[in-house]
Design an enzyme around this catalytic site. Structure first.
Site, PDB file in Angstrom:
ATOM      1  N   GLN A   1      80.534   8.826  59.276  1.00 26.21           N
ATOM      2  CA  GLN A   1      80.964  10.051  58.609  1.00 26.21           C
ATOM      3  C   GLN A   1      80.220  11.255  59.188  1.00 26.21           C
ATOM      4  O   GLN A   1      80.496  12.375  58.809  1.00 26.21           O
ATOM      5  CB  GLN A   1      80.654   9.975  57.105  1.00 26.21           C
TER       6      GLN A   1
ATOM      7  N   PHE B   1      83.205   5.648  51.890  1.00 26.08           N
ATOM      8  CA  PHE B   1      82.734   5.850  50.504  1.00 26.08           C
ATOM      9  C   PHE B   1      81.287   6.328  50.429  1.00 26.08           C
ATOM     10  O   PHE B   1      80.636   6.173  49.396  1.00 26.08           O
ATOM     11  CB  PHE B   1      82.919   4.571  49.668  1.00 26.08           C
TER      12      PHE B   1
ATOM     13  N   ARG C   1      71.314  15.609  43.235  1.00 27.15           N
ATOM     14  CA  ARG C   1      72.631  15.690  42.603  1.00 27.15           C
ATOM     15  C   ARG C   1      72.599  15.042  41.214  1.00 27.15           C
ATOM     16  O   ARG C   1      73.315  15.460  40.305  1.00 27.15           O
ATOM     17  CB  ARG C   1      73.724  15.079  43.485  1.00 27.15           C
TER      18      ARG C   1
ATOM     19  N   ARG D   1      80.116   7.515  46.875  1.00 32.56           N
ATOM     20  CA  ARG D   1      81.014   8.328  46.037  1.00 32.56           C
ATOM     21  C   ARG D   1      80.392   8.714  44.689  1.00 32.56           C
ATOM     22  O   ARG D   1      80.144   7.836  43.853  1.00 32.56           O
ATOM     23  CB  ARG D   1      82.277   7.509  45.804  1.00 32.56           C
TER      24      ARG D   1
ATOM     25  N   ALA E   1      80.488  14.745  50.227  1.00 27.53           N
ATOM     26  CA  ALA E   1      80.394  15.684  49.104  1.00 27.53           C
ATOM     27  C   ALA E   1      81.770  16.215  48.696  1.00 27.53           C
ATOM     28  O   ALA E   1      81.872  17.308  48.132  1.00 27.53           O
ATOM     29  CB  ALA E   1      79.436  16.830  49.440  1.00 27.53           C
TER      30      ALA E   1
ATOM     31  N   GLU F   1      85.410  12.646  45.073  1.00 29.67           N
ATOM     32  CA  GLU F   1      84.441  11.981  44.212  1.00 29.67           C
ATOM     33  C   GLU F   1      84.700  12.072  42.708  1.00 29.67           C
ATOM     34  O   GLU F   1      84.479  11.092  41.996  1.00 29.67           O
ATOM     35  CB  GLU F   1      83.033  12.523  44.516  1.00 29.67           C
TER      36      GLU F   1
HETATM   37  N1  LUZ Z   1      75.786  14.420  50.860  1.00 28.39           N
HETATM   38  C1  LUZ Z   1      74.836  15.370  50.926  1.00 28.39           C
HETATM   39  C2  LUZ Z   1      76.583  14.296  49.788  1.00 28.39           C
HETATM   40  O1  LUZ Z   1      74.117  15.431  51.912  1.00 28.39           O
HETATM   41  N2  LUZ Z   1      74.725  16.266  49.929  1.00 28.39           N
HETATM   42  C3  LUZ Z   1      75.494  16.229  48.826  1.00 28.39           C
HETATM   43  O2  LUZ Z   1      75.339  17.073  47.939  1.00 28.39           O
HETATM   44  C4  LUZ Z   1      76.459  15.193  48.728  1.00 28.39           C
HETATM   45  N3  LUZ Z   1      77.226  15.058  47.646  1.00 28.39           N
HETATM   46  C5  LUZ Z   1      78.104  14.057  47.591  1.00 28.39           C
HETATM   47  C6  LUZ Z   1      78.236  13.175  48.659  1.00 28.39           C
HETATM   48  N4  LUZ Z   1      77.477  13.301  49.739  1.00 28.39           N
END
Ligand code: LUZ
Ligand code: MOS
Length: 749
Positions: free
Chosen positions: A191, A222, A304, A336, A503, A706
């Site tokens: 990714q 995912f 997060r 996810r 994200a 997500e």
């Molecule tokens: N990856 C990231 C993520 O580096 N920062 C994020 O805030 C995030 N959020 C969801 C999925 N991948």
């Protein structure tokens, strides 16, 4: 996705990394994993392995020309073990042979002498011993201490959520092809092409400009390939560089399950206080995140978690603290939801407990506490365009909550051995990478002289349909037909410094970059048309392959226009860059406006438990979901349905079990259950909020990847409601997944 793409895919013509051919002299690599979760590597003897037929090399840390370091955020992860072993499955050596089988036979002949040490597996134990990835962080709003005495009701407890295996259909894989002058081309199932490029360059000790990374598509990801595709690409690159031949490394399913990271397990403590009317006054929560043996993305994921501690609810006094705990399990990684599902589960557990204590339906408490326009979120952002109540109320009326409750009551009254329960699950998910700098993307667009168009961006297609959305936005902006556009592979030599496709922002960021590049070409084409037609450019428009004036065709078509541009030496290529405006975050105060916008929704989940056998069925999930002005309702529906089923799997079925020595016991699909057609709900109904364009993203759309995952959490609480119908008064577990075994044990204890 276009029709012919679907047929191409359905006929099995799609090429994944392991299907790619055409590499002369291709070698195959396989990885020797650490047999212990914690220990010292005393001796590694590969002499017998090297003598086996077909074996070309066995490489170890000593063969790395650059740095033996693949850490992205923190520099704490060696590519190959260099004396210390931190988790079972950690790469120790790489065998390279003429065939994959010979490479794996070589691994079996490598002799390891290892001193095994007692592993640390539990995050709370790790925290108690000071084994942390980074210092703890706290998000605070208001004053919880001052609020507790004002509360009419206070509940507290502990909530646990387990990990989750990504089970992308395509396992981790990469091919590295050496070129002239120490250049290297890596085709990776990642990714994050730029992430792979950066680490490969670091490991080989060459500038990033000598490493090109290309991604065609992924067979699912995912989050499992946001950071953790890198190690395998770097290992293939190491071998290709050492042996000057193309090298492929593709994990077998069991290797992938054993060696790669999964969703982070969390153990959390909560305390929730409400006034007599059921309004939340205070919420205190402490998250112990099991990060595994290296940082990977754990600190970003924990961040997060803290951002979503309050989910969809207005909480005037909140204190959320998170510990990222270093243990001896394979480093846990993005999945996810990225830490938000873990946070939302805890608050739903607290609300469930409070509702029982107050003799209310949880839905009453949920409704009373929903976020509204202008509410201050725990990180200081004032909520704009709140659709929390709109989604919740529409779910209640559209899916007739009263009738559903009546169905459940009647069923439970009529059945002694089988009970039903229901739950509502509101979701509010912030869109933007929480690391502000990642919210940027690039695009490169070429219009060829026959009118066909090539679009490159930083977005990686992994089945989520991002290419189709970019194609739509680019075609609309140029004014030509979608079929003329080709969305190219993702390549670091065409679009540089890409953020991972993650994200939920892939279409938002890269679609916008593509749109900007297309706008530039469109403006030049309008000048060409103006000169040709003798009409001011401001009066012209290009739509559906035709140049229009006041909605009328001028007779000038797309192909002729493009030819005219070329013949008058007008640039038919454009590069563009997009950076999400208006976002910022200050880590010292833990305040800012980190998200461009939020996605809202509410699901109603109904479930049944067969009390004799302990078998649980999620019968129906119905959701009102805020997709903005969807770019592709079919794709968005697919994302929502898939997310819901994956979320249900996480809270009801999927259970990672480790031995007390830290070895994964559930490393096959016979021992690790994932949702299938039988366990998926018989009814999934997703309604999109109507007339809800989003001013903050591409053509009014909203990110979709997500947020729907978290509707699945409702399945847990619907099952708890069903358990409650069997046994009033008995304390209920807040420990996901709520497997059939756990249900049976609870009923029979
Ligand atoms: N990856 C990231 C993520 O580096 N920062 C994020 O805030 C995030 N959020 C969801 C999925 N991948
Ligand atoms: Mo590239 S990976 O040479 O477009």
């Amino acid at each position: 996705m276009k029709q012919n793409d679907i047929f191409f895919h359905g006929r099995g013509e799609t090429l994944y990394v392991d299907d790619l051919g055409g590499f002369a002299g291709l070698l195959h690599a396989a990885v020797l994993p650490s047999p212990v979760a914690r220990g010292r590597l005393l001796r590694l003897d590969a002499s017998a392995a090297r003598r086996l037929p077909g074996v070309v090399a066995v490489l170890t840390a000593a063969d790395i020309p650059g740095e033996n370091q693949i850490g992205g955020i923190l520099l704490d992860e060696p590519l190959l073990a260099d004396g210390e072993l931190h988790f079972a499955g950690q790469p120790v050596a790489l065998a390279v042979a003429e065939t994959p089988r010979q490479a794996r036979q070589a691994l079996a002949a490598v002799r390891l002498e290892v001193e095994e040490l007692e592993p640390l597996l539990d995050p709370r134990q790790a925290a108690a011993r000071g084994s942390l990835i980074a210092p703890p962080r706290t998000f605070a709003l208001g004053d919880v201490e001052a609020a507790w005495p004002l509360c009419a009701h206070v509940v507290s407890g502990r909530a646990e959520t387990g990990g989750q295996e990504h089970l992308y259909l395509e396992t981790q894989a990469a091919v590295a092809v050496p070129g002239e002058k120490d250049t290297l081309r890596v085709i990776s199932a990642t990714q994050s092409p730029s992430g792979v490029q950066r680490i490969v360059a670091r490991v080989l000790g060459v500038p990033m400009s000598q490493v090109a990374v290309e991604v065609y598509r992924l067979g699912g990801a995912f989050g499992g390939k946001e950071d953790q595709a890198t190690a395998w690409a770097a290992l293939a690159a190491l071998a290709a560089r050492a042996l000057r031949r193309p090298v492929k490394l593709a994990l077998e399913r069991r290797e992938d399950m054993r060696c790669t990271g999964k969703r982070h397990p969390y153990s959390s403590d909560f305390r929730l206080g409400l006034d007599a009317e059921g309004r939340i006054l205070a919420y205190e929560v402490t998250f112990y995140q099991n990060a595994g043996a290296a940082a990977d993305l754990s600190t970003a994921i924990l961040e997060r978690t803290l951002f979503h501690a309050g989910n969809s609810y207005r909480i005037p006094n909140l204190r959320a603290t998170g510990y990222s705990c270093r243990t001896n399990l394979p480093p846990f990684t993005a999945f996810r939801g990225f830490g938000a599902p873990q946070a939302m589960f805890v608050l739903e557990a607290a609300l469930f407990l409070a509702a029982e204590k107050m003799g209310l339906e949880p839905a009453e408490l949920q409704r009373r506490n929903l976020l509204h326009e202008g509410d201050e979120l725990p990180y200081g952002q004032k909520l704009a365009n709140s659709r929390a109540a709109r989604c919740f109320d529409q779910a209640v009326s559209a899916f007739d909550l009263e009738a559903a409750r009546e169905r459940v009551r009647a069923y439970n009254a009529a059945n002694a051995l089988s009970k039903k329960g229901l739950a509502l699950m509101p979701v509010c998910f912030g869109i933007s990478f929480t690391s502000t700098h990642l919210n940027q993307a690039g695009a490169l667009v070429h219009v060829y002289t026959d009118g066909s168009v090539s679009v490159s961006t930083g977005a990686v297609e992994m089945g989520q349909g991002v290419n189709g959305k970019i194609q739509l936005a680019a075609a609309r902006t140029l004014g030509t037909a979608s079929r003329r556009l080709r969305i190219e592979s993702t390549c670091t030599q065409r679009v540089a410094n890409t953020s991972p496709t993650a994200a939920s922002t892939g279409a938002d960021l890269n679609g916008r970059a593509a749109e900007l590049a297309c706008r530039e070409i469109r403006a030049r084409l309008l000048q060409v048309a103006a000169a040709r037609l003798g009409i001011p450019a401001g009066e012209l428009d290009i739509r559906a392959d035709a140049v229009l004036r006041a909605g009328q065709k001028t007779g000038l078509g797309w192909e002729e226009l493009v030819q005219a541009a070329y013949m008058t030496r007008v640039n038919l290529s454009a590069q563009a860059h997009y950076a999400t405006p208006g976002i910022r975050f200050d880590h010292a105060s833990e305040k800012g406006e980190p998200f461009a916008y939020h996605v809202f929704g509410t699901a109603l989940v109904e479930a049944t438990i067969d009390g004799l056998r302990g078998v649980a069925d999620v019968d129906a999930v119905r959701a009102v979901h805020d997709a903005g002005a969807s770019l592709s309702p079919l794709v968005d529906r697919g994302q929502a349905e898939g997310g819901i089923v994956q979320g249900i799997g996480w809270v009801t079925l999927e259970e990672l079990l480790y031995s007390d020595k830290g070895k994964l016991l559930t490393d096959t699909l016979s021992t690790y259950k994932v949702p299938d057609i039988r366990t998926a709900p018989a009814t999934i109904e997703v309604r999109f909020l109507k007339d809800a364009p989003n001013p903050a993203a591409l053509l009014g759309s909203k990110a979709v990847g997500e947020p729907p995952f978290m509707y699945g959490i409702g399945a847990y609480f619907a099952l708890l409601a069903a358990l409650r119908a069997f046994r009033p008064g008995k304390p209920l577990p807040f420990s996901a997944p709520l497997t059939n075994e756990k249900i049976l044990a609870w009923l029979s204890e």
